[in-house]
Write a protein that holds these residues in place. Sequence first.
Motif, PDB file in Angstrom:
ATOM      1  N   ALA A  73       7.115  10.416   3.852  1.00 56.32           N
ATOM      2  CA  ALA A  73       5.700  10.131   4.098  1.00 56.32           C
ATOM      3  C   ALA A  73       5.455   8.633   4.204  1.00 56.32           C
ATOM      4  N   ALA A  74       6.034   7.874   3.292  1.00 59.08           N
ATOM      5  CA  ALA A  74       5.837   6.422   3.321  1.00 59.08           C
ATOM      6  C   ALA A  74       6.415   5.806   4.588  1.00 59.08           C
ATOM      7  N   ALA A  75       7.598   6.257   4.993  1.00 62.27           N
ATOM      8  CA  ALA A  75       8.207   5.733   6.222  1.00 62.27           C
ATOM      9  C   ALA A  75       7.339   6.069   7.436  1.00 62.27           C
ATOM     10  N   ASP A  76       6.834   7.293   7.494  1.00 63.16           N
ATOM     11  CA  ASP A  76       5.978   7.712   8.604  1.00 63.16           C
ATOM     12  C   ASP A  76       4.706   6.875   8.650  1.00 63.16           C
ATOM     13  N   PHE A  77       4.097   6.669   7.502  1.00 60.13           N
ATOM     14  CA  PHE A  77       2.905   5.839   7.384  1.00 60.13           C
ATOM     15  C   PHE A  77       3.180   4.415   7.887  1.00 60.13           C
ATOM     16  N   LEU A  78       4.277   3.824   7.436  1.00 59.67           N
ATOM     17  CA  LEU A  78       4.623   2.465   7.852  1.00 59.67           C
ATOM     18  C   LEU A  78       4.866   2.385   9.354  1.00 59.67           C
ATOM     19  N   MET A  79       5.540   3.371   9.918  1.00 60.51           N
ATOM     20  CA  MET A  79       5.809   3.351  11.359  1.00 60.51           C
ATOM     21  C   MET A  79       4.523   3.465  12.157  1.00 60.51           C
ATOM     22  N   ASP A  80       3.598   4.337  11.704  1.00 59.43           N
ATOM     23  CA  ASP A  80       2.308   4.450  12.401  1.00 59.43           C
ATOM     24  C   ASP A  80       1.555   3.126  12.341  1.00 59.43           C
ATOM     25  N   TYR A  81       1.569   2.472  11.192  1.00 58.08           N
ATOM     26  CA  TYR A  81       0.899   1.190  11.053  1.00 58.08           C
ATOM     27  C   TYR A  81       1.530   0.140  11.977  1.00 58.08           C
ATOM     28  N   LEU A  82       2.859   0.065  11.969  1.00 64.24           N
ATOM     29  CA  LEU A  82       3.539  -0.928  12.803  1.00 64.24           C
ATOM     30  C   LEU A  82       3.225  -0.722  14.276  1.00 64.24           C
ATOM     31  N   LYS A  83       3.113   0.514  14.681  1.00 66.54           N
ATOM     32  CA  LYS A  83       2.841   0.823  16.088  1.00 66.54           C
ATOM     33  C   LYS A  83       1.417   0.439  16.498  1.00 66.54           C
ATOM     34  N   SER A  84       0.466   0.585  15.582  1.00 65.41           N
ATOM     35  CA  SER A  84      -0.938   0.453  15.967  1.00 65.41           C
ATOM     36  C   SER A  84      -1.677  -0.754  15.405  1.00 65.41           C
ATOM     37  N   THR A 136       0.838  -1.200   0.000  1.00 61.07           N
ATOM     38  CA  THR A 136       0.000   0.000   0.000  1.00 61.07           C
ATOM     39  C   THR A 136       0.873   1.251   0.000  1.00 61.07           C
ATOM     40  N   ALA A 137       1.875   1.290   0.858  1.00 61.63           N
ATOM     41  CA  ALA A 137       2.786   2.438   0.925  1.00 61.63           C
ATOM     42  C   ALA A 137       3.538   2.608  -0.394  1.00 61.63           C
ATOM     43  N   SER A 138       3.981   1.496  -0.948  1.00 62.51           N
ATOM     44  CA  SER A 138       4.738   1.546  -2.205  1.00 62.51           C
ATOM     45  C   SER A 138       3.899   2.133  -3.332  1.00 62.51           C
ATOM     46  N   GLN A 139       2.650   1.722  -3.418  1.00 57.07           N
ATOM     47  CA  GLN A 139       1.767   2.233  -4.470  1.00 57.07           C
ATOM     48  C   GLN A 139       1.382   3.689  -4.225  1.00 57.07           C
ATOM     49  N   ARG A 140       1.065   4.015  -2.987  1.00 60.24           N
ATOM     50  CA  ARG A 140       0.592   5.370  -2.669  1.00 60.24           C
ATOM     51  C   ARG A 140       1.668   6.424  -2.887  1.00 60.24           C
ATOM     52  N   TRP A 141       2.933   6.084  -2.543  1.00 62.18           N
ATOM     53  CA  TRP A 141       4.005   7.068  -2.648  1.00 62.18           C
ATOM     54  C   TRP A 141       5.018   6.733  -3.739  1.00 62.18           C
ATOM     55  N   GLY A 142       4.734   5.772  -4.556  1.00 60.36           N
ATOM     56  CA  GLY A 142       5.623   5.438  -5.660  1.00 60.36           C
ATOM     57  C   GLY A 142       7.013   5.026  -5.209  1.00 60.36           C
ATOM     58  N   LYS A 194      -2.362   2.840  22.603  1.00 56.34           N
ATOM     59  CA  LYS A 194      -2.484   4.195  23.144  1.00 56.34           C
ATOM     60  C   LYS A 194      -3.373   5.029  22.234  1.00 56.34           C
ATOM     61  N   ASP A 195      -4.116   5.944  22.845  1.00 54.34           N
ATOM     62  CA  ASP A 195      -4.970   6.836  22.064  1.00 54.34           C
ATOM     63  C   ASP A 195      -4.156   7.645  21.059  1.00 54.34           C
ATOM     64  N   SER A 196      -2.952   8.060  21.454  1.00 58.11           N
ATOM     65  CA  SER A 196      -2.120   8.871  20.561  1.00 58.11           C
ATOM     66  C   SER A 196      -1.684   8.072  19.327  1.00 58.11           C
ATOM     67  N   ASP A 197      -1.449   6.788  19.497  1.00 60.68           N
ATOM     68  CA  ASP A 197      -1.093   5.939  18.355  1.00 60.68           C
ATOM     69  C   ASP A 197      -2.274   5.784  17.404  1.00 60.68           C
ATOM     70  N   GLU A 198      -3.454   5.621  17.980  1.00 60.43           N
ATOM     71  CA  GLU A 198      -4.655   5.486  17.156  1.00 60.43           C
ATOM     72  C   GLU A 198      -4.949   6.780  16.402  1.00 60.43           C
ATOM     73  N   SER A 199      -4.809   7.919  17.064  1.00 63.98           N
ATOM     74  CA  SER A 199      -5.100   9.188  16.391  1.00 63.98           C
ATOM     75  C   SER A 199      -4.062   9.491  15.301  1.00 63.98           C
ATOM     76  N   ALA A 200      -2.849   8.985  15.453  1.00 65.23           N
ATOM     77  CA  ALA A 200      -1.834   9.189  14.416  1.00 65.23           C
ATOM     78  C   ALA A 200      -2.255   8.541  13.105  1.00 65.23           C
ATOM     79  N   LEU A 201      -2.993   7.449  13.176  1.00 69.50           N
ATOM     80  CA  LEU A 201      -3.440   6.754  11.965  1.00 69.50           C
ATOM     81  C   LEU A 201      -4.483   7.551  11.180  1.00 69.50           C
ATOM     82  N   LYS A 202      -5.200   8.427  11.861  1.00 73.25           N
ATOM     83  CA  LYS A 202      -6.272   9.176  11.211  1.00 73.25           C
ATOM     84  C   LYS A 202      -5.776  10.105  10.124  1.00 73.25           C
ATOM     85  N   ARG A 203      -4.526  10.514  10.188  1.00 74.64           N
ATOM     86  CA  ARG A 203      -4.021  11.441   9.169  1.00 74.64           C
ATOM     87  C   ARG A 203      -3.781  10.755   7.833  1.00 74.64           C
ATOM     88  N   TRP A 204      -3.790   9.429   7.809  1.00 76.34           N
ATOM     89  CA  TRP A 204      -3.548   8.708   6.555  1.00 76.34           C
ATOM     90  C   TRP A 204      -4.861   8.341   5.897  1.00 76.34           C
TER      91      TRP A 204
END
Length: 147
Positions: free
Chosen positions: A106-117, A66-72, A137-147
């Motif tokens: 962006a892709a790295a940030d997305f992957l890290m948020d996914y791995l965490k949550s 998903t990350a690879s396709q979204r961010w090329g 954690k609530d903060s981990d869950e809310s981080a996913l909302k930006r994607w």
Amino acid sequence: MQIRVQKHAFDYGAECERFAAARQDVGAVVTFCGIVRAPQDDILYRMEIEHYPGMTERALTDIAQTASQRWGLLDCLVIHRFGPLVPGDRIMMVATASRHRADAFAAADFLMDYLKSRAPFWKKEFTSDGAEWVAAKDSDESALKRW
């Protein structure tokens, strides 16, 4: 794309060097290494990470695709450890390669948020207060909302 779920430690520097040197068509490589840290108000003796082999690798492959396709992305590496770990141990690594830095970040940030949550790992901490499963954690869950 490489997805590795492993018990043994990895050499972060060597992994970064190998990943960055593997391609000549990239303009940016972003890496991140997660490290086991002790809670501020307690002593962490160890953390044990469990997963379901096969299911975990499939889930990580899906999110990396998903990350690879979204961010090329031109390449992607995800390493996540399981088993017993102590403070200071490297627990995971993400590396992304793209033509431009914004996509790699962006892709790295997305992957890290996914791995965490969302990645299918279960963590149990063994502290001076006893053993306890780590809750989301609530903060981990809310981080996913930006994607």
